[in-house]
Design an enzyme around this catalytic site. Structure first.
Site, PDB file in Angstrom:
ATOM      1  N   ASP A   1       7.762  26.077  61.429  1.00  0.00           N
ATOM      2  CA  ASP A   1       6.359  25.990  61.813  1.00  0.00           C
ATOM      3  C   ASP A   1       5.577  27.133  61.170  1.00  0.00           C
ATOM      4  O   ASP A   1       6.149  28.099  60.666  1.00  0.00           O
ATOM      5  CB  ASP A   1       6.218  26.055  63.340  1.00  0.00           C
ATOM      6  CG  ASP A   1       4.882  25.521  63.834  1.00  0.00           C
ATOM      7  OD1 ASP A   1       4.067  25.076  63.008  1.00  0.00           O
ATOM      8  OD2 ASP A   1       4.655  25.561  65.060  1.00  0.00           O
ATOM      9  N   LYS A   2       4.262  26.983  61.203  1.00  0.00           N
ATOM     10  CA  LYS A   2       3.325  27.986  60.688  1.00  0.00           C
ATOM     11  C   LYS A   2       2.243  28.220  61.728  1.00  0.00           C
ATOM     12  O   LYS A   2       1.890  27.316  62.485  1.00  0.00           O
ATOM     13  CB  LYS A   2       2.714  27.461  59.383  1.00  0.00           C
ATOM     14  CG  LYS A   2       1.433  28.158  58.918  1.00  0.00           C
ATOM     15  CD  LYS A   2       0.201  27.388  59.361  1.00  0.00           C
ATOM     16  CE  LYS A   2      -1.097  28.129  58.971  1.00  0.00           C
ATOM     17  NZ  LYS A   2      -2.284  27.470  59.593  1.00  0.00           N
ATOM     18  N   HIS A   3       1.724  29.428  61.741  1.00  0.00           N
ATOM     19  CA  HIS A   3       0.599  29.713  62.630  1.00  0.00           C
ATOM     20  C   HIS A   3      -0.368  30.662  61.938  1.00  0.00           C
ATOM     21  O   HIS A   3       0.044  31.580  61.232  1.00  0.00           O
ATOM     22  CB  HIS A   3       1.058  30.334  63.942  1.00  0.00           C
ATOM     23  CG  HIS A   3      -0.055  30.454  64.950  1.00  0.00           C
ATOM     24  ND1 HIS A   3      -0.399  29.423  65.789  1.00  0.00           N
ATOM     25  CD2 HIS A   3      -0.919  31.465  65.221  1.00  0.00           C
ATOM     26  CE1 HIS A   3      -1.427  29.799  66.541  1.00  0.00           C
ATOM     27  NE2 HIS A   3      -1.759  31.025  66.221  1.00  0.00           N
ATOM     28  N   SER A   4      -1.662  30.435  62.151  1.00  0.00           N
ATOM     29  CA  SER A   4      -2.708  31.314  61.639  1.00  0.00           C
ATOM     30  C   SER A   4      -3.334  32.071  62.798  1.00  0.00           C
ATOM     31  O   SER A   4      -3.497  31.522  63.893  1.00  0.00           O
ATOM     32  CB  SER A   4      -3.783  30.492  60.922  1.00  0.00           C
ATOM     33  OG  SER A   4      -4.934  31.281  60.684  1.00  0.00           O
TER      34      SER A   4
ATOM     35  N   THR B   1      -7.329  23.853  65.366  1.00  0.00           N
ATOM     36  CA  THR B   1      -6.700  22.723  64.679  1.00  0.00           C
ATOM     37  C   THR B   1      -6.789  21.450  65.507  1.00  0.00           C
ATOM     38  O   THR B   1      -7.018  20.355  64.972  1.00  0.00           O
ATOM     39  CB  THR B   1      -5.229  23.065  64.378  1.00  0.00           C
ATOM     40  OG1 THR B   1      -5.193  24.188  63.492  1.00  0.00           O
ATOM     41  CG2 THR B   1      -4.520  21.893  63.713  1.00  0.00           C
TER      42      THR B   1
ATOM     43  N   ARG C   1      -9.453  33.426  77.675  1.00  0.00           N
ATOM     44  CA  ARG C   1      -9.790  34.368  76.605  1.00  0.00           C
ATOM     45  C   ARG C   1     -10.966  33.870  75.782  1.00  0.00           C
ATOM     46  O   ARG C   1     -11.798  34.667  75.341  1.00  0.00           O
ATOM     47  CB  ARG C   1      -8.580  34.587  75.692  1.00  0.00           C
ATOM     48  CG  ARG C   1      -7.476  35.427  76.304  1.00  0.00           C
ATOM     49  CD  ARG C   1      -6.227  35.354  75.452  1.00  0.00           C
ATOM     50  NE  ARG C   1      -6.473  35.802  74.089  1.00  0.00           N
ATOM     51  CZ  ARG C   1      -5.833  35.322  73.027  1.00  0.00           C
ATOM     52  NH1 ARG C   1      -4.928  34.359  73.159  1.00  0.00           N
ATOM     53  NH2 ARG C   1      -6.098  35.796  71.830  1.00  0.00           N
TER      54      ARG C   1
ATOM     55  N   SER D   1       0.409  35.037  72.946  1.00  0.00           N
ATOM     56  CA  SER D   1      -0.047  33.650  72.931  1.00  0.00           C
ATOM     57  C   SER D   1       0.635  32.850  71.830  1.00  0.00           C
ATOM     58  O   SER D   1       1.173  31.752  72.065  1.00  0.00           O
ATOM     59  CB  SER D   1      -1.564  33.613  72.743  1.00  0.00           C
ATOM     60  OG  SER D   1      -2.023  32.280  72.654  1.00  0.00           O
TER      61      SER D   1
ATOM     62  N   LYS E   1       4.370  30.009  72.624  1.00  0.00           N
ATOM     63  CA  LYS E   1       4.445  28.586  72.291  1.00  0.00           C
ATOM     64  C   LYS E   1       5.467  28.328  71.192  1.00  0.00           C
ATOM     65  O   LYS E   1       6.209  27.336  71.237  1.00  0.00           O
ATOM     66  CB  LYS E   1       3.068  28.071  71.866  1.00  0.00           C
ATOM     67  CG  LYS E   1       2.006  28.127  72.934  1.00  0.00           C
ATOM     68  CD  LYS E   1       0.739  27.420  72.519  1.00  0.00           C
ATOM     69  CE  LYS E   1      -0.024  28.165  71.449  1.00  0.00           C
ATOM     70  NZ  LYS E   1      -0.744  29.336  71.940  1.00  0.00           N
ATOM     71  N   LYS E   2       5.496  29.197  70.187  1.00  0.00           N
ATOM     72  CA  LYS E   2       6.402  28.977  69.058  1.00  0.00           C
ATOM     73  C   LYS E   2       7.860  29.125  69.482  1.00  0.00           C
ATOM     74  O   LYS E   2       8.720  28.335  69.076  1.00  0.00           O
ATOM     75  CB  LYS E   2       6.070  29.946  67.926  1.00  0.00           C
ATOM     76  CG  LYS E   2       4.669  29.780  67.360  1.00  0.00           C
ATOM     77  CD  LYS E   2       4.388  28.356  66.901  1.00  0.00           C
ATOM     78  CE  LYS E   2       3.001  28.208  66.324  1.00  0.00           C
ATOM     79  NZ  LYS E   2       2.685  26.805  65.967  1.00  0.00           N
TER      80      LYS E   2
END
Length: 434
Positions: free
Chosen positions: A79-82, A119, A167, A182, A186-187
């Site tokens: 997975d990827k997260h920004s 997203t 938040r 955060s 989840k990841k």
């Protein structure tokens, strides 16, 4: 234990013991902790921070507040997260390209935070598509198609779901401790074999400087690797929107244009580099360069577009979306060009100001109950270094209320700095942290 005493510790600059943080996280998930207490907790952490041990404890507690996924698939789960930016729609390109490259991608994503888009909000601009799926359906879609982009179900990190929403409306988004907990809660709950992080800095990001972004990247990588998930981060430039469109449907347009008629641009470049790093770290390829080439082939060869269309259909969207996306996406009633008042090169762009304008138009949330208008936003945003003649457009405002759009013209103009000198080209990827 009680919420007030935990908040008081944080207010006084202390880090509560791990057991108290775990209790608070479970209180967020169960509802025992109120919204007011959640907001006070977030504000105290934002102002005073917590220790490294406290950050790890908060991450683990929010991860363990719900279910954790297990996978039986024929490839690595990645997975990827920004960390958030403006015009950032990489996820919609990268997830199907990774799946076409042999990975399985359970991309649990979020909604807009502050001035940055989310997203999930972008995906839900597609008529009929719902990102709210059960954990069982989510795992089945990933197994069948190779990827899915969805909201964390109520069973995945429910404590983060509560805190995330609070938040967004309490000005507590830009906290390294809260961002770390955060993202990773989840990841880690998704049962990943590898993760890549896009940590942004600049006028359109939460981190104002490259140094701040480096600190966040190190914190995220250390915490994730310490929890057993191999993680790499790229620190990237967000001093201008990544895509030329900002707003939910408008950013989907940017994605579909590249999936169906690819052309080299910053959005493609960053997608390749993030995907290349992830494919290399998972062992699918031998190097990040080979991985980037694999991602490029998936996009330019049409496999990513095909996969994206299959996911849209499985999640309730049009079955012919890839073929007919121009006719399916919502459009605003009015389009107002914002003209430059002088001539010059685009020297600087206040990305945060532009992001806030999108929110004011209805493309984001001022309070948690706000309903997003998917059609509004800013299109064809001028790029840094572009020569703009007086009286030509800096961008186009897409809006539902013409009077409101016209009132925002001056704010848009003030977000651009023009100069007689052409600025040096910016470096998109500043560093890699692993």
């Amino acid at each position: 234990m009680d919420a007030r005493s935990i908040i008081a510790r944080l207010r006084n600059g202390e880090t509560p013991p791990a057991a108290e943080i775990e209790w608070f996280a479970h209180g967020l998930a169960s509802g025992e902790v109120s919204d007011a207490q959640a907001g006070a907790f977030a504000m105290a952490v934002c102002l005073n921070g917590i220790s490294e041990a406290g950050r790890v404890a908060l991450t683990a507690a929010m991860c363990n507040s719900g279910d954790r996924m297990n996978w039986s698939v024929a490839g690595p789960v990645l997975d990827k997260h920004s960390t958030g930016g403006v015009g950032d729609c990489v996820s919609l390109l990268l997830a199907p390209a990774l799946a076409a490259s042999g990975a399985y991608v359970p991309m649990i994503s979020g909604r807009g935070l502050g001035h940055t888009g989310g997203t999930l909000d972008k995906l839900e601009a597609i008529p009929g598509l719902s990102t709210e799926v059960s954990t069982e359906d989510f795992q089945q879609i990933v197994g069948d198609i190779g990827f899915a982009i969805a909201s964390a179900s109520g069973d995945i990190a429910p404590a983060d779901r509560r805190l995330y929403a609070v938040r967004d409306v309490t000005a507590t988004v830009d906290s390294i401790d809260l961002i770390t907990a955060s993202i990773l809660s989840k990841k880690l709950a998704a049962g990943l074999d590898g993760l890549v992080l896009d940590v942004k800095w600049g006028s359109g990001a939460f981190m104002a400087t490259a140094s701040d972004a480096h600190s966040l990247a190190e914190t995220l990588v250390q915490t994730a690797n310490g929890a057993g998930t191999p993680t790499t981060a790229l620190v990237t430039d967000m001093n201008q929107p990544l895509a030329q469109n900002m707003g939910n449907a408008l950013e989907v347009i940017s994605v579909m244009e590249l999936l169906t008629a690819p052309k080299d641009c910053a959005l493609i470049d960053l997608t390749q580099r993030l995907g290349g790093a992830l494919l290399a770290s998972s062992g699918i390829v031998d190097s990040a360069e080979q991985g980037a080439q694999r991602i490029r082939q998936a996009i330019y060869g049409g496999q990513a577009a095909e996969g994206f269309g299959r996911m849209v259909a499985r999640m309730g969207g049009p079955k012919d979306f890839v073929e007919c996306w121009r006719d399916r996406l919502p459009a605003s009633r009015y389009e107002i060009p914002v003209l430059a008042q002088s001539s010059g090169y685009v020297h600087a762009i206040d990305g945060k100001a532009l992001g806030n304008i999108v929110v004011k138009l209805g493309g984001g949330r001022l309070v948690g109950s706000d309903k997003i208008n998917p059609s509004v936003g800013l299109a064809n945003v001028a790029r840094l270094g572009t020569m703009i003649e007086s009286g030509t457009p800096l961008l186009n405002i897409h809006c539902e209320d013409k009077a409101q759009g016209e009132q925002l013209v001056c704010e848009v103009q003030e977000a651009f700095t023009l100069s007689e000198y052409k600025p040096e080209p910016r470096v998109l990827v500043v560093e890699k942290v692993e």
